[in-house]
Scaffold this motif. Structure first.
Motif, PDB file in Angstrom:
ATOM      1  N   ALA A  98       0.822  -1.204   0.000  1.00 36.87           N
ATOM      2  CA  ALA A  98       0.000   0.000   0.000  1.00 36.87           C
ATOM      3  C   ALA A  98       0.858   1.257   0.000  1.00 36.87           C
ATOM      4  CB  ALA A  98      -0.897  -0.020   1.226  1.00 36.87           C
ATOM      5  N   ALA A  99       0.244   2.369  -0.391  1.00 35.59           N
ATOM      6  CA  ALA A  99       0.938   3.662  -0.406  1.00 35.59           C
ATOM      7  C   ALA A  99       1.582   3.985   0.950  1.00 35.59           C
ATOM      8  CB  ALA A  99      -0.040   4.758  -0.830  1.00 35.59           C
ATOM      9  N   PRO A 100       0.892   3.823   2.076  1.00 35.23           N
ATOM     10  CA  PRO A 100       1.543   4.153   3.354  1.00 35.23           C
ATOM     11  C   PRO A 100       2.766   3.279   3.630  1.00 35.23           C
ATOM     12  CG  PRO A 100      -0.620   3.118   3.691  1.00 35.23           C
ATOM     13  CD  PRO A 100      -0.529   3.488   2.250  1.00 35.23           C
ATOM     14  N   VAL A 101       2.738   2.031   3.180  1.00 35.88           N
ATOM     15  CA  VAL A 101       3.913   1.171   3.374  1.00 35.88           C
ATOM     16  C   VAL A 101       5.096   1.726   2.583  1.00 35.88           C
ATOM     17  CG1 VAL A 101       4.870  -1.131   2.939  1.00 35.88           C
ATOM     18  CG2 VAL A 101       2.567  -0.886   3.893  1.00 35.88           C
ATOM     19  N   ARG A 102       4.809   2.131   1.357  1.00 37.64           N
ATOM     20  CA  ARG A 102       5.901   2.711   0.554  1.00 37.64           C
ATOM     21  C   ARG A 102       6.478   3.957   1.233  1.00 37.64           C
ATOM     22  NH1 ARG A 102       4.757   2.732  -6.005  1.00 37.64           N
ATOM     23  NH2 ARG A 102       3.134   1.159  -6.046  1.00 37.64           N
ATOM     24  N   LEU A 103       5.601   4.815   1.748  1.00 37.15           N
ATOM     25  CA  LEU A 103       6.097   6.031   2.404  1.00 37.15           C
ATOM     26  C   LEU A 103       6.861   5.700   3.679  1.00 37.15           C
ATOM     27  CD1 LEU A 103       3.504   8.944   2.216  1.00 37.15           C
ATOM     28  CD2 LEU A 103       5.536   8.520   0.833  1.00 37.15           C
ATOM     29  N   CYS A 104       6.373   4.753   4.462  1.00 37.05           N
ATOM     30  CA  CYS A 104       7.091   4.352   5.686  1.00 37.05           C
ATOM     31  C   CYS A 104       8.514   3.929   5.349  1.00 37.05           C
ATOM     32  CB  CYS A 104       6.387   3.178   6.364  1.00 37.05           C
ATOM     33  SG  CYS A 104       5.008   3.617   7.413  1.00 37.05           S
ATOM     34  N   GLN A 105       8.633   3.097   4.316  1.00 42.12           N
ATOM     35  CA  GLN A 105       9.967   2.598   3.966  1.00 42.12           C
ATOM     36  C   GLN A 105      10.867   3.740   3.506  1.00 42.12           C
ATOM     37  OE1 GLN A 105       8.374  -0.437   1.312  1.00 42.12           O
ATOM     38  NE2 GLN A 105       9.052  -2.048   2.715  1.00 42.12           N
ATOM     39  N   GLU A 106      10.269   4.657   2.744  1.00 40.61           N
ATOM     40  CA  GLU A 106      11.056   5.796   2.248  1.00 40.61           C
ATOM     41  C   GLU A 106      11.498   6.697   3.411  1.00 40.61           C
ATOM     42  OE1 GLU A 106       8.968   7.961  -0.865  1.00 40.61           O
ATOM     43  OE2 GLU A 106      10.028   9.800  -0.276  1.00 40.61           O
ATOM     44  N   TYR A 107      10.587   7.001   4.309  1.00 44.74           N
ATOM     45  CA  TYR A 107      10.909   7.924   5.407  1.00 44.74           C
ATOM     46  C   TYR A 107      11.883   7.300   6.393  1.00 44.74           C
ATOM     47  CZ  TYR A 107       6.945  10.841   3.849  1.00 44.74           C
ATOM     48  OH  TYR A 107       6.087  11.626   3.131  1.00 44.74           O
ATOM     49  N   LEU A 108      11.705   5.995   6.645  1.00 42.36           N
ATOM     50  CA  LEU A 108      12.632   5.334   7.574  1.00 42.36           C
ATOM     51  C   LEU A 108      14.032   5.273   6.979  1.00 42.36           C
ATOM     52  CD1 LEU A 108      10.459   2.451   9.018  1.00 42.36           C
ATOM     53  CD2 LEU A 108      11.585   4.242  10.345  1.00 42.36           C
ATOM     54  N   ALA A 109      14.115   5.127   5.662  1.00 35.47           N
ATOM     55  CA  ALA A 109      15.435   5.084   5.022  1.00 35.47           C
ATOM     56  C   ALA A 109      16.072   6.464   4.999  1.00 35.47           C
ATOM     57  CB  ALA A 109      15.300   4.543   3.600  1.00 35.47           C
ATOM     58  N   ALA A 110      15.247   7.487   4.943  1.00 32.20           N
ATOM     59  CA  ALA A 110      15.764   8.845   4.765  1.00 32.20           C
ATOM     60  C   ALA A 110      16.259   9.466   6.060  1.00 32.20           C
ATOM     61  CB  ALA A 110      14.685   9.733   4.148  1.00 32.20           C
ATOM     62  N   ASN A 111      15.681   9.069   7.186  1.00 28.97           N
ATOM     63  CA  ASN A 111      16.090   9.727   8.429  1.00 28.97           C
ATOM     64  C   ASN A 111      15.830   8.813   9.600  1.00 28.97           C
ATOM     65  OD1 ASN A 111      13.575  10.710  10.197  1.00 28.97           O
ATOM     66  ND2 ASN A 111      12.999  10.773   8.033  1.00 28.97           N
ATOM     67  N   ASN A 112      16.351   9.213  10.711  1.00 31.71           N
ATOM     68  CA  ASN A 112      16.264   8.374  11.897  1.00 31.71           C
ATOM     69  C   ASN A 112      15.572   9.132  13.013  1.00 31.71           C
ATOM     70  OD1 ASN A 112      16.633   6.241  13.501  1.00 31.71           O
ATOM     71  ND2 ASN A 112      18.864   6.178  13.339  1.00 31.71           N
ATOM     72  N   GLU A 113      14.713  10.031  12.628  1.00 29.12           N
ATOM     73  CA  GLU A 113      14.100  10.879  13.659  1.00 29.12           C
ATOM     74  C   GLU A 113      12.589  10.902  13.499  1.00 29.12           C
ATOM     75  OE1 GLU A 113      16.086  14.624  13.228  1.00 29.12           O
ATOM     76  OE2 GLU A 113      18.034  13.783  13.775  1.00 29.12           O
ATOM     77  N   ILE A 114      12.013   9.719  13.463  1.00 30.34           N
ATOM     78  CA  ILE A 114      10.555   9.627  13.375  1.00 30.34           C
ATOM     79  C   ILE A 114       9.963  10.163  14.683  1.00 30.34           C
ATOM     80  CG2 ILE A 114       8.605   8.050  13.121  1.00 30.34           C
ATOM     81  CD1 ILE A 114      10.424   8.364  10.580  1.00 30.34           C
ATOM     82  N   ARG A 115       8.951  11.019  14.541  1.00 35.29           N
ATOM     83  CA  ARG A 115       8.379  11.644  15.746  1.00 35.29           C
ATOM     84  C   ARG A 115       6.876  11.417  15.891  1.00 35.29           C
ATOM     85  NH1 ARG A 115      10.844  15.998  17.820  1.00 35.29           N
ATOM     86  NH2 ARG A 115       9.247  15.692  19.403  1.00 35.29           N
ATOM     87  N   ALA A 116       6.263  10.834  14.848  1.00 37.48           N
ATOM     88  CA  ALA A 116       4.811  10.609  14.957  1.00 37.48           C
ATOM     89  C   ALA A 116       4.366   9.505  14.009  1.00 37.48           C
ATOM     90  CB  ALA A 116       4.041  11.889  14.658  1.00 37.48           C
ATOM     91  N   LEU A 117       3.267   8.868  14.374  1.00 41.43           N
ATOM     92  CA  LEU A 117       2.578   7.897  13.516  1.00 41.43           C
ATOM     93  C   LEU A 117       1.132   8.374  13.356  1.00 41.43           C
ATOM     94  CD1 LEU A 117       3.543   4.583  15.446  1.00 41.43           C
ATOM     95  CD2 LEU A 117       5.002   5.934  13.907  1.00 41.43           C
ATOM     96  N   VAL A 118       0.595   8.205  12.161  1.00 44.92           N
ATOM     97  CA  VAL A 118      -0.837   8.459  11.956  1.00 44.92           C
ATOM     98  C   VAL A 118      -1.445   7.188  11.365  1.00 44.92           C
ATOM     99  CG1 VAL A 118      -2.600   9.845  10.806  1.00 44.92           C
ATOM    100  CG2 VAL A 118      -0.446  10.915  11.516  1.00 44.92           C
ATOM    101  N   ILE A 119      -2.459   6.666  12.020  1.00 44.20           N
ATOM    102  CA  ILE A 119      -3.042   5.373  11.645  1.00 44.20           C
ATOM    103  C   ILE A 119      -4.538   5.548  11.404  1.00 44.20           C
ATOM    104  CG2 ILE A 119      -3.316   2.957  12.350  1.00 44.20           C
ATOM    105  CD1 ILE A 119      -1.244   3.904  14.721  1.00 44.20           C
ATOM    106  N   ASN A 120      -4.991   5.061  10.252  1.00 41.86           N
ATOM    107  CA  ASN A 120      -6.453   5.060  10.070  1.00 41.86           C
ATOM    108  C   ASN A 120      -6.947   3.662   9.770  1.00 41.86           C
ATOM    109  OD1 ASN A 120      -5.473   5.688   7.031  1.00 41.86           O
ATOM    110  ND2 ASN A 120      -7.486   4.711   6.962  1.00 41.86           N
ATOM    111  N   THR A 121      -8.159   3.390  10.181  1.00 42.51           N
ATOM    112  CA  THR A 121      -8.845   2.161   9.783  1.00 42.51           C
ATOM    113  C   THR A 121      -9.989   2.528   8.840  1.00 42.51           C
ATOM    114  OG1 THR A 121      -9.895   0.132  10.580  1.00 42.51           O
ATOM    115  CG2 THR A 121     -10.439   2.143  11.752  1.00 42.51           C
ATOM    116  N   GLY A 122     -10.499   1.534   8.109  1.00 40.58           N
ATOM    117  CA  GLY A 122     -11.642   1.794   7.224  1.00 40.58           C
ATOM    118  C   GLY A 122     -11.268   1.907   5.759  1.00 40.58           C
ATOM    119  N   ASN A 123     -10.000   2.130   5.485  1.00 40.38           N
ATOM    120  CA  ASN A 123      -9.535   2.251   4.098  1.00 40.38           C
ATOM    121  C   ASN A 123      -8.040   1.973   4.090  1.00 40.38           C
ATOM    122  OD1 ASN A 123      -8.304   3.533   1.702  1.00 40.38           O
ATOM    123  ND2 ASN A 123     -10.375   4.269   1.258  1.00 40.38           N
ATOM    124  N   ALA A 124      -7.609   1.036   3.221  1.00 34.35           N
ATOM    125  CA  ALA A 124      -6.214   0.585   3.238  1.00 34.35           C
ATOM    126  C   ALA A 124      -5.287   1.469   2.408  1.00 34.35           C
ATOM    127  CB  ALA A 124      -6.119  -0.850   2.729  1.00 34.35           C
TER     128      ALA A 124
END
Lengths: 409, 409
Positions: free
Chosen positions: B58-84
């Motif tokens: 899914a799109a959020p998985v792609r972004l997670c992988q990109e952001y985690l590779a780009a930096n090491n300073e994750i400060r928030a998660l946003v999670i939704n249910t109802g639509n993948a």
């Protein structure tokens, strides 16, 4: 009820010269059930076989492979339903062999000229005495006209018998190809059929008969799935009696070979699709075409991932165009370098997904209209090569669970 | 009802210093449903992730992988249910990114410091405006004590929320590990969870946190199956805030590392098994131990063949000791040189099959007694090596079909 599977018309099942069939009741699982079938095959016929790749292959499968390897003069088949004689170890082999020996004695041939086949419940001892006791009655019933009765006698959880027949002309001679099969659950290659038998009166060399059978099986029985479970007993046997009078086919490139191959493939396709149409609990018949792949194998892997996905199959049962589940199945089919942004998915002639996402012009009402049908074609275009494969499957219903939860009771 | 899954006791879910959670209702699928969750993570924390191998990730998985590779300073998660937000192409990426950007703006951080997660229906456009509109309410709700509420907010077809917590001592400091997960269908590795989040206040290097998470995921979420369908969105995230005060763990061989690893694995196991216990329509929880294999991989392949077989799963639903289906699944698990004559199968402490056949001393009443239980252990001994693997699965019931036929309605 099976999906669009017409009842057998026995008048359209042509006998095959050199093959006779007899049926009797051994009372294996139910008293009075006609559960034991013998085929007799005239001297000089060729017999070829392809079998399950399940490592827990049943005792009769092991014997078939051994006997086919040892000689080329198979003269009879003995088939029982109600017990698979699988997961039965060395004792199972001994029981199957006793049946072959008894049949051989009655028919005046050798034990190794008799191939055994069993289908039914696994892990229970085969009541071989009952089957042996039924052999005289089966022999007394022998007739070239018993194909429809045999299709009925080999069934397990099948609702409908499966048989078809075709006649073609080879070198000025009428050649007949007639086949039967059974199978409804534990259906996934290799093989998918559980049991299938096709006979022709054509003359063809042993080697080419085997080649032809393998190809026909790959494109038919090995291209269907009901539940993803590969059976222990799957066998597909081809008999060529050579009594049609055509010159023996010994060259895979000539027109006679191609004509016979087309007929055997047509019969195989019909039987394999009949198994899906009669898949346990099936209410829909789905054709999954995967095109534009880099290899046949990857196309088939995608087709199978879709075809065995419980989520896809339950959505089709519900006539719910929840088509994202198809994309998910494509994604886990194991093509590691798949570029999903190139993928198209069609439902009949409705373009559902393009460039890896929902087609902007797609309307749910279009998908719904296709989903309401009993026969549906899913086309996946991988857009990465020129290969293609087709897989057939059915939906997954309450009745699948019911049938398999109640199977032994 | 989930199989032996106790309700969450919020008093046993320990907050993790440095992590706050807020929940709001965006009305994605149902008005009033609390469907949007944010995590805030204190500066200096490490964040690691493992993700689905589905190519249609899914799109959020792609972004997670990109952001985690780009930096090491994750400060928030946003999670939704109802639509993948899966099967949504480039537009889906843009929508996920807009949510990250909006959250970043409100929290005073950068877009790439926000990881997005979505779960729900595939192939439909994510209503990102609704989620963005709900962010202020989620921010206002932030509290370290919202773990139980978050476990509830991330559910889809789950019946029960899944959360657990553990405290251990590392270098004289109390260290907390708390995790939540959601998932019930489309469950098969890799990953099996759909979504899981585990946080600890331990101090540990980024590299070792990733190693630890990967191992924990392989032995837990990647060892379960509900239906054999691998999701597009599976993500398992580990957060280590470093606020417990222990010296940073930088060596994989010392006691601190092993203690933290054991705690994270225990939490991961609980969550993964909770997903199976709450598997769609589950009435039984099965542990499949495969021992005596030549490799871990082949043991796992056998465990998964059994664990995803619809025939095995429907037999367990029916409490029917139709155990030949287990042998058939072992046989098609893909071990080409498997000698089935060496195989033993146990149902709890009942020896069912030995030397590839039925144990002569086995009585059906023994198998029936085990089958009547809600928790069953199947042990397969391959007797060809010293490796082993364990897989967890549930049975296959009418309700699985019902839930998945009705999912979108």
């Amino acid at each position: 009820m099976p999906v669009n599977l017409a009842p057998i018309d026995p008048s359209l099942l042509f006998p095959v010269a050199g093959v006779e069939i007899g049926i009797a009741s051994a009372g294996i699982k139910k008293v009075g059930r006609r559960d034991t079938t013998i085929f007799t095959i005239a001297a000089g016929a060729r017999v070829a076989g392809v079998f399950t790749l399940n490592r827990f292959c049943a005792a009769p499968v092991r014997l078939c492979q051994e006997y086919l390897a040892a000689n080329n003069e198979i003269r009879a088949l003995v088939i029982n339903t109600g017990n698979a004689n699988a997961g039965t170890g060395l004792d199972g082999l001994a029981r199957a062999e006793k049946i072959c020996a008894a049949a051989a004695e009655q028919l005046g041939i050798n034990t190794q000229q008799v191939l055994p086949f069993s289908t039914g419940v696994i892990l229970e001892p085969l009541p071989f005495e009952k089957i042996i006791d039924a052999l005289p009655a089966a022999k007394a019933d022998l007739s070239p006209a018993n194909w429809a009765q045999a299709a009925e006698a080999i069934m397990t959880t099948d609702i409908a018998p499966k048989a078809t027949s075709k006649q073609i002309s080879i070198a000025g001679k009428t050649v007949t190809v007639t086949g039967i099969a059974k199978g409804s659950g534990m259906i996934h290659p290799n093989m998918a059929t559980m049991l299938g038998f096709v006979a022709t009166d054509a003359a063809i060399s042993q080697e080419l008969l085997q080649t032809m059978l393998k190809r026909a099986a790959d494109l038919s029985f090995n291209s269907i799935t009901v539940d993803g479970d590969t059976s222990t007993n799957d066998s597909y046997i081809a008999i060529a009696t050579g009594q049609a009078g055509n010159p023996e086919i010994t060259n895979a490139n000539n027109a006679d070979y191609l004509a016979l191959q087309a007929a055997i493939e047509e019969v195989s396709h019909f039987l394999a699709q009949a198994i899906v149409r009669d898949g346990e609990g099936a209410t829909k018949f789905m054709t999954i075409k995967v095109e534009g792949g880099a290899s046949y194998e990857e196309c088939k892997a995608v087709g199978y991932a879709i075809g065995r996905s419980p989520l896809v199959k339950t959505a089709f049962f519900a006539s719910d165009p929840n088509l994202g589940r198809i994309l998910a199945a494509i994604g886990y089919a194991g093509i590691l370098d798949l570029d999903v942004d190139n993928i198209e998915v069609w439902l009949d002639d409705v373009l559902v997904a393009i460039n890896g996402g929902r087609n902007p012009d797609y309307q749910e009402s279009q998908g719904q209209a296709v989903m309401n049908q009993a026969e549906i074609c899913i086309t996946v275009k991988l857009n990465r090569g020129a290969q293609q494969a087709t897989v057939w499957t059915c939906d997954f219903s309450y009745d699948y669970v019911k049938i398999n939860a109640d199977y032994r009771s």
